[in-house]
Scaffold this active site. Structure first.
Site, PDB file in Angstrom:
ATOM      1  N   HIS A  56      27.107   3.437  57.759  1.00 17.62           N
ATOM      2  CA  HIS A  56      27.413   2.204  57.388  1.00 17.62           C
ATOM      3  C   HIS A  56      27.147   1.740  55.846  1.00 17.62           C
ATOM      4  O   HIS A  56      28.125   1.344  55.318  1.00 17.62           O
ATOM      5  CB  HIS A  56      26.585   1.020  58.363  1.00 17.62           C
ATOM      6  CG  HIS A  56      26.772  -0.217  57.806  1.00 17.62           C
ATOM      7  ND1 HIS A  56      27.208  -1.302  58.781  1.00 17.62           N
ATOM      8  CD2 HIS A  56      26.247  -1.017  56.893  1.00 17.62           C
ATOM      9  CE1 HIS A  56      27.431  -2.354  58.366  1.00 17.62           C
ATOM     10  NE2 HIS A  56      26.766  -2.291  57.153  1.00 17.62           N
ATOM     11  N   GLU A  57      26.089   2.227  55.425  1.00 13.48           N
ATOM     12  CA  GLU A  57      25.715   1.791  54.249  1.00 13.48           C
ATOM     13  C   GLU A  57      26.506   2.572  53.036  1.00 13.48           C
ATOM     14  O   GLU A  57      27.121   2.394  52.261  1.00 13.48           O
ATOM     15  CB  GLU A  57      24.231   2.224  53.655  1.00 13.48           C
ATOM     16  CG  GLU A  57      23.116   1.153  54.742  1.00 13.48           C
ATOM     17  CD  GLU A  57      23.504  -0.309  54.653  1.00 13.48           C
ATOM     18  OE1 GLU A  57      24.175  -0.667  53.714  1.00 13.48           O
ATOM     19  OE2 GLU A  57      23.234  -0.796  55.725  1.00 13.48           O
ATOM     20  N   HIS A  64      30.209   1.193  52.840  1.00 12.77           N
ATOM     21  CA  HIS A  64      30.172   0.118  52.065  1.00 12.77           C
ATOM     22  C   HIS A  64      30.588   0.374  50.656  1.00 12.77           C
ATOM     23  O   HIS A  64      31.350  -0.491  49.949  1.00 12.77           O
ATOM     24  CB  HIS A  64      28.588  -0.549  51.845  1.00 12.77           C
ATOM     25  CG  HIS A  64      28.517  -1.759  52.816  1.00 12.77           C
ATOM     26  ND1 HIS A  64      29.399  -2.416  53.237  1.00 12.77           N
ATOM     27  CD2 HIS A  64      27.335  -1.940  53.700  1.00 12.77           C
ATOM     28  CE1 HIS A  64      28.986  -3.288  54.184  1.00 12.77           C
ATOM     29  NE2 HIS A  64      27.717  -3.025  54.527  1.00 12.77           N
ATOM     30  N   ASP A 109      30.768  -0.845  59.710  1.00 12.13           N
ATOM     31  CA  ASP A 109      30.372  -0.220  61.171  1.00 12.13           C
ATOM     32  C   ASP A 109      31.181   0.809  61.879  1.00 12.13           C
ATOM     33  O   ASP A 109      30.783   1.571  62.123  1.00 12.13           O
ATOM     34  CB  ASP A 109      30.580  -1.473  62.071  1.00 12.13           C
ATOM     35  CG  ASP A 109      29.148  -2.393  62.027  1.00 12.13           C
ATOM     36  OD1 ASP A 109      28.067  -1.844  61.310  1.00 12.13           O
ATOM     37  OD2 ASP A 109      29.149  -3.420  62.311  1.00 12.13           O
TER      38      ASP A 109
HETATM   39 ZN   LIG Z   1      26.106  -3.895  55.732  1.00 19.03          ZN
END
Ligand SMILES: [Zn+2]
Length: 645
Positions: free
Chosen positions: A484-485, A488, A549
């Site tokens: 997830h990170e 980003h 996600d």
């Molecule tokens: Zn996030």
């Protein structure tokens, strides 16, 4: 789990149903989930550290003295009551002594130095197009409600909340009069009206959260003279001279329309009305550190009415949290000694390496992206740095004096330490070693200007990382968080920055369009989810998180497939590794939320609630459908699945 629920109809409820039934929201919370459980465990560890540090002894280190005495001051409610409103008296009299609107400049500068947010925000930020240089930035601000929408929406619920807010402002001003030994104020309704009028104008001029997600919208580098030309009523040059930075020629005006609107606002607002507005903002920012009467009223509105929380947290919890906010590195250093074993860091780094490898494969395999843009994306990915657990260098708070028994002063000096630290960054390159979360925090983040992913020690524990769980469960939990990170860096916001952290468009036009089409699918999907009666999620506001996600789970799943390498492992507790993976993912997000908090979050939170983080993601995945033998037509199988990464 609630096995009575069909996994193909509502996987969230299937994975979390029994937890949700057995874990009602505690009275001191508006939201209770697996994150919060872990937070409570971390709070208890921090409490032990602080209670030990609180005891004065010859062997206390300077950092222990600071955190121990800060916590001790916070716990000393008698001393806080005894001081009454004396700590804010100088600020209040400064406001009263303003003799013309010209004094507004000096007064706002002083309030900002005392960390009172009024009228607008000011600070030093990375120059988004040149991270070698941090520059001064003026941004919108000055509201007392959590979002501009609260002032502008005309549905009955919003209108009611405004009435309740106005009532809250009135009660706070009345409490002040009482504490000053004065009788009821005959003009109090007029003061409250003035405050509402000013804040509504500020809200009206403010850019909304969705527009602010595009960093181009908040990048307007200009000369100081150009800033002055936007609004000639506020003494910008005097402000910049007074705030505590060396002379500057250029700065970023993040919200020029907001600054422009200050000119007529200052014109039409009387000096007395400005005094009311500033007085309210002093009270608002000080309330939590003042006497119980102010704390209670602050909680009644911000806790009960806005968030549906029934009771204030126990004093010790509030004091642990306050110490974490004020002296986070000093407390975090002790936390890491107690709660973060060396092997967790090695394991986390190993997982990060694995997920990064998968992302590189995933980018190479993306059929919608041209080779030119892929090259750029891979370069950016290579430049991502990984930070695990805690900072390499701890902040030295020794210039912030912490005096036992002076809680207001301690909290103020700690905030001023941060203000000075921020302003001192002017003209320096972005420091990529800096963390914006403290080590005990149960969270993680990606920073676009630093191009790094950060996992505080607080999150590298069960249920995110559990040494006793299977690899499949851990990949579904912390593996997806890592993915997830990383994603980003390539979401609607992150994709606009390059590997060096600069805002620079490295996409071909066709690839931008392809990205946009794919992103729109996700925005539409989540925009149809409803977290509370009559409310839908804002698909554009939550786009970056939802894309992260959806992308994160692909990467973690690829890592699982690699680790299985075609082997069929025996089921555990009746679940195949694939099923364990999806359960590990879903069970991180089990939660209960008050309706008030769900409404507030729908307006302000870039994250979707747990239910949609689980079901919204899984319904897009053919691999999930396969793992649980779901069929087309089941609720957990999207007819038109979305995918960005
Ligand atoms: Zn996030």
């Amino acid at each position: 789990m609630d096995p009575s629920v069909n996994a193909c109809q509502n996987f969230y409820q299937y994975a979390c149903g029994t937890w949700r039934k057995d874990n009602p929201i505690p009275p001191d919370r508006s939201r209770w989930g697996r994150f919060a459980e872990l937070q409570e465990r971390n709070l208890a560890i921090e409490r032990q550290i602080l209670e030990r540090a609180e005891v004065s002894s010859a062997t206390r280190t300077p950092a222990e003295q600071q955190i121990g005495d800060f916590y001790g001051s916070c716990m000393d409610e008698q001393a806080i009551e005894a001081k009454g409103i004396q700590p804010i008296a100088p600020l209040l009299s400064g406001i009263q002594q303003m003799s013309s609107k010209q004094d507004l400049t000096r007064e706002i500068a002083r309030l900002h130095q005392e960390s009172v947010g009024a009228l607008f925000n000011f600070g030093v930020r990375p120059d988004a197009k040149n991270t070698k240089d941090q520059i001064a930035a003026v941004d919108q601000g000055g509201l007392g409600l959590p979002d501009r929408d609260y002032y502008l929406k005309d549905d009955p619920r919003s209108a009611m909340l405004r009435l309740q807010y106005a009532e809250h402002v009135k009660i706070m001003l009345d409490l002040l009069r009482k504490a000053q030994g004065l009788g009821p104020d005959p003009d109090s309704a007029a003061h409250v009206d003035a405050i509402m009028r000013i804040e509504t104008r500020l809200a009206d001029a403010a850019m909304d959260r969705t527009a602010r997600r595009n960093p181009d919208n908040t990048y307007h580098k200009m000369t100081v003279d150009q800033l002055v030309a936007l609004d000639t009523n506020f003494g910008w040059k005097d402000y910049l001279g007074a705030i505590g930075i060396p002379p500057i020629k250029t700065l970023n005006v993040a919200a020029p329309d907001f600054v422009k609107a200050l000119q007529p606002l200052i014109d039409m607002t009387s000096l007395d009305d400005w005094k009311s507005y500033l007085t309210w903002h002093v009270l608002r920012s000080a309330a939590d550190n003042l006497t119980r009467a102010f704390q209670d009223e602050d909680f009644r509105f911000n806790g009960q009415i806005l968030r549906g929380t029934k009771e204030m947290e126990a004093r010790w919890k509030r004091c642990v949290e306050a110490t974490d906010r004020a002296l986070g590195d000093a407390l975090g250093q002790k936390f890491v000694e107690v709660a973060f074993g060396g092997s967790s860091k090695t394991k986390a780094l190993e997982l990060v390496g694995q997920i990064e490898k998968e992302m590189s494969k995933d980018i190479q395999a993306a059929q919608w992206m041209s080779p030119a843009t892929k090259d750029q994306a891979l370069t950016k990915l290579q430049e991502v740095s990984n930070k695990i657990g805690y900072p390499e260098r701890w902040k030295d708070y020794s210039s912030a004096k912490i005096v036992r028994g002076d809680y207001f002063g301690d909290a103020l000096r700690a905030r001023q330490f941060e203000i000075r630290r921020n302003l001192a960054k002017l003209g320096k390159p972005v420091d990529k070693s800096e963390w914006s979360m403290t080590p005990p925090t149960v969270n993680a983040y990606y920073s676009p200007p630093m191009n790094n992913i950060n996992f505080p020690a607080g999150i590298l524990q069960p249920p995110f990382y559990n040494p006793n769980a299977t690899d499949a469960v851990n990949l579904g939990a912390i593996g997806v968080v890592i993915g997830h990170e990383l994603t980003h860096g390539f979401d609607d916001q992150g994709r606009r920055y390059d590997g060096e952290g600069n805002l620079r468009d490295w996409w071909t036009t066709a690839d931008t369009q392809a990205f946009q089409t794919r992103a729109d699918c996700i925005a539409n999907e989540y925009g149809n989810f409803s977290p509370a009666p009559g409310v839908n999620l804002n698909g554009k506001l939550t786009l970056g998180e939802n894309a992260a996600d959806n992308g994160g789970i692909h990467l973690a799943y690829m890592a699982l497939m690699d680790s299985l390498a075609g082997k069929v492992l025996p089921a555990k507790d009746g679940f195949t590794p694939q099923q364990q993976f999806y359960l590990g993912y879903a069970q991180v997000w089990c939660e209960n939320v008050t309706e008030e908090s769900a409404r507030l979050n729908a307006l302000t939170d870039t994250h979707s609630p747990g239910e949609f983080r689980v079901n919204g993601v899984l319904q897009n995945l053919p691999e999930f459908r396969q793992a649980f033998s779901c069929k087309l037509g089941d609720r957990m199988v999207a007819t038109e699945p979305c995918r960005v990464w």
